[in-house]
Design a protein around this motif. Sequence first.
Motif, short mmCIF file in Angstrom:
data_model
loop_
_atom_site.label_atom_id
_atom_site.label_comp_id
_atom_site.label_asym_id
_atom_site.label_seq_id
_atom_site.Cartn_x
_atom_site.Cartn_y
_atom_site.Cartn_z
N ASP A 1 0.83 -1.20 0.00
CA ASP A 1 0.00 0.00 0.00
C ASP A 1 0.86 1.25 0.00
OD1 ASP A 1 -2.26 -1.53 0.05
OD2 ASP A 1 -2.49 -1.45 2.23
N ALA A 2 1.92 1.22 0.78
CA ALA A 2 2.77 2.39 0.90
C ALA A 2 3.48 2.71 -0.40
CB ALA A 2 3.81 2.18 2.01
N MET A 3 3.89 1.67 -1.14
CA MET A 3 4.68 1.89 -2.33
C MET A 3 3.84 2.08 -3.58
SD MET A 3 7.57 1.97 -0.98
CE MET A 3 8.66 2.02 -2.41
N SER A 4 2.50 2.00 -3.46
CA SER A 4 1.66 2.21 -4.63
C SER A 4 1.82 3.63 -5.13
CB SER A 4 0.19 1.92 -4.30
OG SER A 4 -0.28 2.82 -3.33
N ASN A 5 1.66 3.83 -6.43
CA ASN A 5 1.97 5.13 -7.03
C ASN A 5 0.93 5.47 -8.08
OD1 ASN A 5 3.21 7.43 -7.93
ND2 ASN A 5 4.90 6.41 -8.95
N PRO A 6 -0.30 5.78 -7.66
CA PRO A 6 -1.35 6.06 -8.63
C PRO A 6 -1.12 7.40 -9.33
CG PRO A 6 -2.10 6.56 -6.43
CD PRO A 6 -0.75 5.92 -6.27
N GLU A 7 -1.56 7.48 -10.59
CA GLU A 7 -1.53 8.76 -11.29
C GLU A 7 -2.82 9.49 -11.00
OE1 GLU A 7 -0.82 10.72 -15.71
OE2 GLU A 7 -0.43 8.60 -15.34
N MET A 8 -2.71 10.75 -10.59
CA MET A 8 -3.85 11.52 -10.13
C MET A 8 -4.13 12.66 -11.09
SD MET A 8 -5.72 10.98 -7.54
CE MET A 8 -4.43 10.04 -6.74
N LEU A 9 -4.96 12.39 -12.12
CA LEU A 9 -5.35 13.46 -13.04
C LEU A 9 -4.13 14.20 -13.56
CD1 LEU A 9 -8.43 14.78 -11.03
CD2 LEU A 9 -8.41 13.14 -12.91
N GLY A 10 -3.14 13.43 -14.01
CA GLY A 10 -1.95 14.01 -14.59
C GLY A 10 -0.81 14.20 -13.61
N VAL A 11 -1.01 13.93 -12.33
CA VAL A 11 0.03 14.07 -11.32
C VAL A 11 0.41 12.70 -10.80
CG1 VAL A 11 0.59 14.95 -9.02
CG2 VAL A 11 -0.72 16.37 -10.62
N LYS A 12 1.71 12.42 -10.79
CA LYS A 12 2.17 11.12 -10.32
C LYS A 12 3.41 11.31 -9.46
CE LYS A 12 3.11 6.43 -11.98
NZ LYS A 12 3.24 5.55 -13.19
N VAL A 13 3.51 10.52 -8.40
CA VAL A 13 4.71 10.55 -7.57
C VAL A 13 5.91 10.17 -8.43
CG1 VAL A 13 5.89 9.44 -5.62
CG2 VAL A 13 3.46 10.02 -5.45
N PRO A 14 7.01 10.91 -8.34
CA PRO A 14 8.19 10.58 -9.14
C PRO A 14 8.61 9.12 -8.94
CG PRO A 14 8.48 12.70 -8.06
CD PRO A 14 7.22 12.10 -7.49
N ASP A 15 8.93 8.44 -10.02
CA ASP A 15 9.33 7.04 -9.95
C ASP A 15 10.85 6.96 -9.94
OD1 ASP A 15 9.28 4.31 -9.92
OD2 ASP A 15 8.93 4.09 -12.07
N SER A 16 11.43 7.30 -8.81
CA SER A 16 12.88 7.28 -8.65
C SER A 16 13.22 6.53 -7.38
CB SER A 16 13.43 8.71 -8.58
OG SER A 16 12.98 9.35 -7.39
N SER A 17 14.47 6.10 -7.27
CA SER A 17 14.88 5.38 -6.06
C SER A 17 14.79 6.28 -4.84
CB SER A 17 16.31 4.84 -6.22
OG SER A 17 17.23 5.90 -6.43
N ILE A 18 15.08 7.56 -5.01
CA ILE A 18 15.00 8.50 -3.89
C ILE A 18 13.55 8.63 -3.43
CG2 ILE A 18 15.19 10.94 -3.26
CD1 ILE A 18 17.76 11.07 -4.84
N ALA A 19 12.63 8.79 -4.38
CA ALA A 19 11.21 8.92 -4.01
C ALA A 19 10.71 7.66 -3.32
CB ALA A 19 10.38 9.23 -5.24
N ARG A 20 11.12 6.50 -3.83
CA ARG A 20 10.69 5.25 -3.19
C ARG A 20 11.25 5.12 -1.78
NH1 ARG A 20 11.58 3.45 -8.56
NH2 ARG A 20 13.65 2.67 -8.02
#
Length: 219
Positions: free
Chosen positions: A5-24
């Motif tokens: 659940d914590a690592m899920s990364n949904p796209e929100m109307l054009g906004v998405k959490v950066p998919d990088s090792s730092i962000a994870r």
Amino acid sequence: MSGGDAMSNPEMLGVKVPDSSIARDITQLVCDTESDMLFQHSRRVFYWGAMIGQRMGLKFDPELLYAAAMFHDIGITPRYHESQLRFEVDGANAARDFLRGRGIAAADVEKVWLAIALHTTPGIPEHMHPEIRLVQAGAGMDMTGRGYEDFTEEERAAVLTACPRGHDFARDVIDTFYDGLKHRPASTFGTFNDDFLAAKDPAFRRGNLCTIILGSPWH
């Protein structure tokens, strides 16, 4: 909260959490440190802030915005219940140390530090770098509904589906902030954080600058 659940990364109307090792790594660290209520609040602050930034046409670094949003309340957690610093400074310092350890440029680290340190200071962040402005805007939207009508019902529903608010967020967040501030009441002077203490502790007395001036050694 489960790791998935914590690592899920949904796209929100054009906004998405950066998919990088730092962000994870940030996601996992904050998930392991904060309550689910604060974790979901921090994620919503990122989404609200990024959506506001897009709507305003601001140029911001999503990774820096994510780092600042996710760390912005970590200073109120039990890890810092012995600190006498402002909780915002504890969070800013934690983010600074994390980002420095991953080789982030000093100028970018400073943006994140300021975004966290100033997110409870009205009237200043909106005149600074977009990342600083947007963390405060996102936090204001999520805590008090500032700018609520600027979002469509679809936008609000999408964020709340991905990052649930809980059945009693308002009381839970007030209790959390009281618990994180009651041992350092002096750190709330000159901020609206003393409202949490006044709401929960009938014996709490706010500082008054006029009284301090009149009672200073100069008089």
